[in-house]
Design a protein around this motif. Structure first.
Motif, PDB file in Angstrom:
ATOM      1  N   THR A 329       0.840  -1.201   0.000  1.00 30.71           N
ATOM      2  CA  THR A 329       0.000   0.000   0.000  1.00 30.71           C
ATOM      3  C   THR A 329       0.876   1.252   0.000  1.00 30.71           C
ATOM      4  O   THR A 329       0.609   2.221  -0.721  1.00 30.71           O
ATOM      5  CB  THR A 329      -0.919   0.001   1.236  1.00 30.71           C
ATOM      6  OG1 THR A 329      -1.716  -1.174   1.235  1.00 30.71           O
ATOM      7  CG2 THR A 329      -1.836   1.223   1.234  1.00 30.71           C
ATOM      8  N   ALA A 332       2.430   1.826  -3.430  1.00 28.92           N
ATOM      9  CA  ALA A 332       1.485   2.451  -4.363  1.00 28.92           C
ATOM     10  C   ALA A 332       1.396   3.959  -4.125  1.00 28.92           C
ATOM     11  O   ALA A 332       1.373   4.755  -5.071  1.00 28.92           O
ATOM     12  CB  ALA A 332       0.109   1.811  -4.219  1.00 28.92           C
ATOM     13  N   ALA A 333       1.360   4.351  -2.852  1.00 25.63           N
ATOM     14  CA  ALA A 333       1.292   5.780  -2.535  1.00 25.63           C
ATOM     15  C   ALA A 333       2.572   6.489  -2.969  1.00 25.63           C
ATOM     16  O   ALA A 333       2.538   7.597  -3.526  1.00 25.63           O
ATOM     17  CB  ALA A 333       1.065   5.969  -1.041  1.00 25.63           C
ATOM     18  N   ALA A 335       4.500   5.682  -5.343  1.00 20.40           N
ATOM     19  CA  ALA A 335       4.541   5.727  -6.808  1.00 20.40           C
ATOM     20  C   ALA A 335       3.525   6.697  -7.394  1.00 20.40           C
ATOM     21  O   ALA A 335       3.434   6.839  -8.620  1.00 20.40           O
ATOM     22  CB  ALA A 335       4.310   4.321  -7.361  1.00 20.40           C
ATOM     23  N   GLY A 336       2.778   7.362  -6.517  1.00 24.75           N
ATOM     24  CA  GLY A 336       1.797   8.347  -6.982  1.00 24.75           C
ATOM     25  C   GLY A 336       0.451   7.769  -7.343  1.00 24.75           C
ATOM     26  O   GLY A 336      -0.373   8.443  -7.968  1.00 24.75           O
ATOM     27  N   ASN A 337       0.197   6.509  -6.960  1.00 23.57           N
ATOM     28  CA  ASN A 337      -1.091   5.866  -7.240  1.00 23.57           C
ATOM     29  C   ASN A 337      -1.659   5.272  -5.955  1.00 23.57           C
ATOM     30  O   ASN A 337      -1.765   4.046  -5.818  1.00 23.57           O
ATOM     31  CB  ASN A 337      -0.926   4.765  -8.286  1.00 23.57           C
ATOM     32  CG  ASN A 337      -0.457   5.300  -9.627  1.00 23.57           C
ATOM     33  OD1 ASN A 337      -1.204   5.996 -10.309  1.00 23.57           O
ATOM     34  ND2 ASN A 337       0.783   4.988  -9.982  1.00 23.57           N
ATOM     35  N   PRO A 338      -2.007   6.121  -4.989  1.00 26.36           N
ATOM     36  CA  PRO A 338      -2.469   5.593  -3.697  1.00 26.36           C
ATOM     37  C   PRO A 338      -3.737   4.764  -3.831  1.00 26.36           C
ATOM     38  O   PRO A 338      -4.601   5.049  -4.667  1.00 26.36           O
ATOM     39  CB  PRO A 338      -2.721   6.865  -2.868  1.00 26.36           C
ATOM     40  CG  PRO A 338      -2.930   7.944  -3.870  1.00 26.36           C
ATOM     41  CD  PRO A 338      -2.058   7.601  -5.039  1.00 26.36           C
ATOM     42  N   VAL A 339      -3.793   3.716  -3.008  1.00 24.41           N
ATOM     43  CA  VAL A 339      -4.988   2.867  -2.944  1.00 24.41           C
ATOM     44  C   VAL A 339      -5.360   2.688  -1.483  1.00 24.41           C
ATOM     45  O   VAL A 339      -4.529   2.838  -0.591  1.00 24.41           O
ATOM     46  CB  VAL A 339      -4.746   1.486  -3.599  1.00 24.41           C
ATOM     47  CG1 VAL A 339      -4.453   1.630  -5.086  1.00 24.41           C
ATOM     48  CG2 VAL A 339      -3.608   0.747  -2.906  1.00 24.41           C
TER      49      VAL A 339
END
Length: 525
Positions: A329, A332-333, A335-339
């Motif tokens: 998680t 992802a954050a 990498a600029g793609n938060p989930v």
């Protein structure tokens, strides 16, 4: 009957369960399948002077907070505050050691189930009784204090569990439900009470070292449905400091989280069982007959009705799996793609479905703490692979999910060797929310159908609310659950896939062999 009408009329049952990380409250009405309101409070155990504990002030702060949260939730949903309740039930993590003197003062900090300092006592009692006495049982904690000649032992007046303590303070009654009591001391299922021969054997062993016989120190034992006292004026204020909740509300016998898990999954009849996966993971199987031998991997406890149950209890559950999900998680954050956490779990779990049946030769150990079944006094979480393993995300996630079930499967193999029959295993816990993944892998690990139902979402808090609603009923508990609670429940059942069974068997062979790596890690690190 509407939920609002039930609340106004007091046709409700309130269940409160003290879990290892959350205190949860659950309110049900005339229809036990409908949850009217919930409340929760987060807390954590602390390691103090080498022992895991919770402060008793946190017990009451957490109880009051969870209760107030539930009352607010009821008001938000129905526009009315509960003025009273039809019945109340208290449940908590089983085992451990809460010791009080004659004035009701705590003699030593609460020692939880997580402590493993009772090895000498456990071994001596297992030999004395001829049945396995696990490290976490209350009698093991008590006897270890006796063996160590702790200064507080001569002052002992009452020893109980966390659920028994809260119930005592709310009602003035020193009692315990038989399921929770079975984690204090062995129960004779034919009498529904502590095993009389073993009581006498222990009293003889500790005669000159304890101030009273064990029955004078331990709570009395009651089955589900029995009257267990009512809320006193002092207890009402402990629950609800606003003074709005009246005294006189009846309480059902306090139970342990294993018993409420059995109720929440309708697993109280012979040949049924349940798996609860959280901070720890354990399986309960209701027995048709006594086991042939003593096994250190198995605890013998009971259902809330007093029927014999074999329990495989593992100290480590899904915490390490959650830690890895948190790592992804955060990636992802970064990498600029938060989930969201839920989205991360869902994606990772579904990726595991693409993994090889044996996880590609990868092995994951979830041992944050010691694990008696695996022969480990301490834990070291490990991920292990060989140079020729298939190191993919799918295999990695399948190995992590398999790792949650690894030690559990070792214990379940003992039951299989005893010829214990199992028609269905019911699973509950957050890791089963992603449909068709953990449920499928558990079916492969156990080689038995695994059911997941909509009613298990509130877990033990709902289970103890159901036990409160059963108060005063004459029919057997299993019949009450079948006919009054689960008759229309939606349940998803997954049968074991032969490929998953073969794959998990290969994984478990590597897992068992690799325990030597775990043991070495506890020495080296």
């Amino acid at each position: 009957m509407s939920g609002r009408e039930d609340i106004v009329a007091g046709r409700t049952s309130l269940g409160i369960e003290f879990g290892s990380t959350r205190i949860k409250a659950c309110l049900i009405g005339s229809d036990a399948t409908e949850v009217l309101a919930t409340g929760a409070f987060s807390w954590e155990n602390k390691l103090e002077e080498g022992l895991w504990t919770y402060g008793l002030d946190e017990v009451w702060a957490g109880l009051q907070s969870a209760f107030a949260d539930l009352v607010a939730d009821a008001h938000d949903r129905y526009g009315v505050r509960p003025a009273t309740f039809g019945a109340i039930g208290i449940s908590a993590m089983m085992h451990g050691y809460l010791a009080f003197d004659a004035e009701g003062e705590l003699l030593v900090p609460f020692r939880t189930w997580r402590n493993t300092n009772t090895g000498a006592a456990s071994a001596e009692l297992t030999e004395l009784f001829g049945v396995n006495i696990p490290l976490r049982w209350s009698i093991a904690h008590l006897h270890q204090a006796v063996v160590d000649a702790e200064a507080h032992v001569p002052q002992l007046d009452f020893v109980t569990t966390l659920a028994g303590y809260v119930h005592w303070k709310l009602t003035g009654e020193r009692i315990l439900g038989v399921g929770d009591a079975s984690g204090m001391f062995p129960i004779d299922s034919t009498t529904g009470g502590y095993d009389e021969w073993m009581l006498q054997a222990y009293d003889a062993l500790a005669a000159d070292r304890l101030p009273a016989p064990l029955t004078a120190l331990f709570p009395a034992v009651l089955p589900a449905g029995a009257a267990a006292g009512s809320l006193t004026a002092e207890g009402a204020l402990l629950l609800d400091p606003t003074g709005a909740t009246p005294a006189g509300i009846p309480l059902c016998p306090p139970e342990g989280d294993a018993g409420t898990g059995m109720v929440a999954t309708n697993s109280v009849a012979p040949r049924t069982g349940n798996v609860s996966a959280g901070t720890s993971i354990f399986a309960m199987v209701v027995l048709e007959r006594p086991l042939g031998e003593v096994h250190h991997e198995l605890d013998l406890v009971t259902t809330p009705a007093g029927d014999a149950v074999a329990m495989v209890h593992c100290n480590n559950g899904a915490s390490e799996l959650a830690a890895w999900a948190g790592l992804f998680t955060r990636f992802a954050a970064a990498a600029g793609n938060p989930v969201s956490d839920d989205a991360a779990f869902d994606a990772l779990f579904r990726e595991a479905l693409a993994g090889e049946a044996d996880a590609g030769g990868l092995i994951a150990y979830n041992h944050l703490a010691g694990e008696p079944i695996a022969g480990l006094d301490e834990g070291r979480p490990l991920f292990v692979r060989t140079p020729d393993s298939a190191f993919t995300l799918a295999n990695f996630m399948r190995a992590q999910l398999y790792g949650v079930f690894g030690t559990l499967a070792l214990g379940m193999q003992v039951l299989t060797a005893e010829g214990v029959g199992l028609d269905r295993m019911f699973a509950h816990g957050g890791m089963f929310r992603t449909a068709g993944v953990a449920q499928r892998f558990l079916a492969g690990a156990l080689g038995a159908p695994v059911a997941v139902g909509e009613l298990a979402s509130e877990g033990g808090a709902w289970g103890i609310a159901v036990l409160a609603s059963y108060l005063g009923h004459a029919e057997p508990l299993a019949a009450y659950l079948d006919e009054s609670v689960f008759a229309t429940a939606s349940v998803s059942v997954v049968d074991p896939d032969p490929a998953d069974v073969a794959g998990f068997t290969a994984y478990l062979d590597r897992y068992r062999a690799g325990l030597a790596i775990e043991a070495a890690a506890t020495t080296a690190l």
